[in-house]
Design an enzyme around this catalytic site. Sequence first.
Site, mmCIF file in Angstrom:
data_model
loop_
_atom_site.group_PDB
_atom_site.id
_atom_site.type_symbol
_atom_site.label_atom_id
_atom_site.label_comp_id
_atom_site.label_asym_id
_atom_site.label_seq_id
_atom_site.Cartn_x
_atom_site.Cartn_y
_atom_site.Cartn_z
ATOM 1 N N LEU A 112 -17.981 -35.104 -40.203
ATOM 2 C CA LEU A 112 -16.708 -35.822 -40.135
ATOM 3 C C LEU A 112 -16.896 -37.243 -39.627
ATOM 4 O O LEU A 112 -16.093 -38.121 -39.921
ATOM 5 C CB LEU A 112 -15.734 -35.073 -39.205
ATOM 6 C CG LEU A 112 -15.295 -33.681 -39.657
ATOM 7 C CD1 LEU A 112 -14.498 -32.997 -38.563
ATOM 8 C CD2 LEU A 112 -14.467 -33.774 -40.936
ATOM 9 N N GLY A 150 -21.466 -41.230 -34.250
ATOM 10 C CA GLY A 150 -21.321 -42.285 -33.257
ATOM 11 C C GLY A 150 -22.523 -42.339 -32.360
ATOM 12 O O GLY A 150 -23.519 -41.633 -32.566
ATOM 13 N N GLY A 151 -22.424 -43.189 -31.338
ATOM 14 C CA GLY A 151 -23.538 -43.366 -30.434
ATOM 15 C C GLY A 151 -23.859 -42.137 -29.621
ATOM 16 O O GLY A 151 -24.974 -41.984 -29.122
ATOM 17 N N PHE A 152 -22.886 -41.225 -29.461
ATOM 18 C CA PHE A 152 -23.099 -40.043 -28.636
ATOM 19 C C PHE A 152 -23.340 -38.785 -29.454
ATOM 20 O O PHE A 152 -23.468 -37.702 -28.897
ATOM 21 C CB PHE A 152 -21.902 -39.824 -27.703
ATOM 22 C CG PHE A 152 -21.803 -40.871 -26.644
ATOM 23 C CD1 PHE A 152 -22.931 -41.318 -25.984
ATOM 24 C CD2 PHE A 152 -20.583 -41.420 -26.319
ATOM 25 C CE1 PHE A 152 -22.846 -42.280 -24.998
ATOM 26 C CE2 PHE A 152 -20.492 -42.388 -25.335
ATOM 27 C CZ PHE A 152 -21.619 -42.828 -24.676
ATOM 28 N N GLY A 153 -23.360 -38.879 -30.783
ATOM 29 C CA GLY A 153 -23.643 -37.693 -31.567
ATOM 30 C C GLY A 153 -22.886 -37.649 -32.875
ATOM 31 O O GLY A 153 -22.299 -38.635 -33.308
ATOM 32 N N VAL A 203 -20.119 -35.367 -35.410
ATOM 33 C CA VAL A 203 -19.030 -34.390 -35.424
ATOM 34 C C VAL A 203 -19.008 -33.691 -36.780
ATOM 35 O O VAL A 203 -19.005 -34.352 -37.832
ATOM 36 C CB VAL A 203 -17.666 -35.054 -35.154
ATOM 37 C CG1 VAL A 203 -16.556 -34.010 -35.152
ATOM 38 C CG2 VAL A 203 -17.689 -35.798 -33.823
ATOM 39 N N LYS A 219 -18.670 -31.201 -31.969
ATOM 40 C CA LYS A 219 -19.341 -32.445 -31.592
ATOM 41 C C LYS A 219 -20.723 -32.099 -31.053
ATOM 42 O O LYS A 219 -20.858 -31.493 -29.992
ATOM 43 C CB LYS A 219 -18.524 -33.183 -30.537
ATOM 44 C CG LYS A 219 -19.057 -34.553 -30.175
ATOM 45 C CD LYS A 219 -18.096 -35.226 -29.212
ATOM 46 C CE LYS A 219 -18.528 -36.640 -28.890
ATOM 47 N NZ LYS A 219 -17.574 -37.289 -27.962
ATOM 48 N N ASP A 231 -12.095 -46.320 -23.839
ATOM 49 C CA ASP A 231 -12.470 -46.620 -25.228
ATOM 50 C C ASP A 231 -11.287 -46.353 -26.153
ATOM 51 O O ASP A 231 -11.391 -45.620 -27.136
ATOM 52 C CB ASP A 231 -13.682 -45.794 -25.644
ATOM 53 C CG ASP A 231 -14.378 -46.368 -26.886
ATOM 54 O OD1 ASP A 231 -14.114 -47.544 -27.221
ATOM 55 O OD2 ASP A 231 -15.174 -45.666 -27.509
#
Length: 607
Positions: free
Chosen positions: A287, A290-293, A295, A311, A410
């Site tokens: 989906l 991003g920088g953290f993983g 989805v 996520k 954010d």
Amino acid sequence: MKLLAFVLVLLGCLQPSAAAEFQVEALYEMKQKLIDNNGVLNDWEDNQMSPCYWDHISCEDNKKVTTISLPSSGLTGVLSPSIAKLTTLQQLLLNDNSITGGIPQEFGNLSSLTTLNLGKNNLNGSIPDSLGRLPKLQILDLSQNHLSGNIPSSFSNLPSLNNINLACNNLSGEIPQHLVQVAEYNYTGNHLKCGQHLFSCEGRSTKTGGSKSSKLKVVLGSIAGAVTLLVIGGLFVLWWQRMRYRPEIFIDVPGQNDHKLEFGQIKRFSWRELHIATNNFSEQNVLGKGGFGTVYKGVLPGPASIKIAVKRLSDVQSPEGELTFLREVELISIAVHKNILRLIGFCTTPAERLLVYPFMENLSVASRLRDIKLNEPALDWSTRMRIALGAARGLEYLHEHCNPKIIHRDVKAANVLLDGNFEAVVGDFGLAKTMDIGRNTVTTVVRGTMGHIAPEYIKTGRPSVKTDIYGYGVTLLEIVTGERAFAFYPEAGEIMLIDRVKLLMEEGQLQAIVDRNLGALYDLEELEKIIQIALLCTHMEPDHRPAMSEVVEMLEGELIPAERWEDWQMTEVSRRQQYEMRQQRKPFSFSEESLNIQEAIELSTGR
């Protein structure tokens, strides 16, 4: 005598069967009142001898029904008064469905009930005063419904109650004093009054108490308390002397204290469950990244086929990755509101950290604004206004009602998600922080997304609710224009959206601001109001930005307070004059801060 003995034995044999049939009848009547779209009640049939082998039913000694557990089962319809016939029932768990109608008065007859959870449904009407007759009731959750009226005074008669949640309804009147003396409570999102005799009604509280004891115990207790205070005082002095010359720095890495997570009723998934649900984490199910993983879309196995979003955090071996996971679980567990993303569960392995959320059918506001498919209509004006209000209410809850209060850090269109009804849900708490009142905290690394970060945060490194409000103002402009917060425009080059909007306003081209996908289908007066709210939220002076509760009031009202808008205009004129004096040889730009953003550190971190 033999005949009498035979009759007694016969009655003894028949009684359990008759009781079981009685329970079958009551549960089958419950099923008939509900609409079971997912088939979770398929094995509830009235031709059965006992309900103790049915799905979602638990019994004691295979005879007496003690638990009905149907959370998140996709049920609609209404509640049947027949449930009250199950006098041995101890737990009734029907939360997170779409059940309508009222709560039957007959529920006051459930004399064995210890837990009643009807939260997150569409129940309406008043709370029955008969619930105050439940002597064993310990947990009562009626949150996130449409209940109205007063909290029944009979609730003061619940001797065993230690956890009550009535948040996010339409309740009014006074909260009975007894109900703020229970161990845990939540009454936020109502119109309730806290009388002078009440100490708090905005969140949860923990209460401790004691009992009378002998004089000797009192004396010993006093001595022990005094010694403890002396020890604590000495340790505090030592700590203060070590820390007095050191500035307080809020660092975005785990500290020395271990994080202890209170997961509550959040489910712990196995890695295999999520592996199957996402089709082996298939790229076709992605989906977003991003920088953290990453989805993934998924479907939980089972008759309900519940859609989820998983996520999968990256870099979990690093302190930053672990902190992201801990932060998101902790903060989303705290925040419970219809406009805040709900956490379903999590999964941890030595190499994996995964978070499980409800699947948002309409993805994010950013995707619906900028990734329109051929057969997918653009968001209409009324839907955009509803999204703006929903996101504002979610942030208002985080800033002013959540306990502890939370800074998102954010806020942007990509982090406002949309459910099947286009209801706005604020998500992605990977950068969020709880507000530490009394500490002048500073982050060593500014975090956020280019174009949404407040100028004072870049300069000072101090996040606050005002930095969130700035991000919300930019998000409002994204909703109205359909454009990114920082982009390239052929006529002006690469500038911030907020600067472009100010330029168009100065030139009297208010209509040029609107997303061209809307055509002429928008309200001009409402457009002017929304632009003004956005500019007030992005005021260069943080103290002049409205609180989120004021933003909600302005969105719900018809006019912006004249003095606020005049103050913004005067500030802009003054700032423009000062800037022109300093930059006589350069072309005018409304935002000096935006010129320096390229020189800042990489702020978006791939988000």
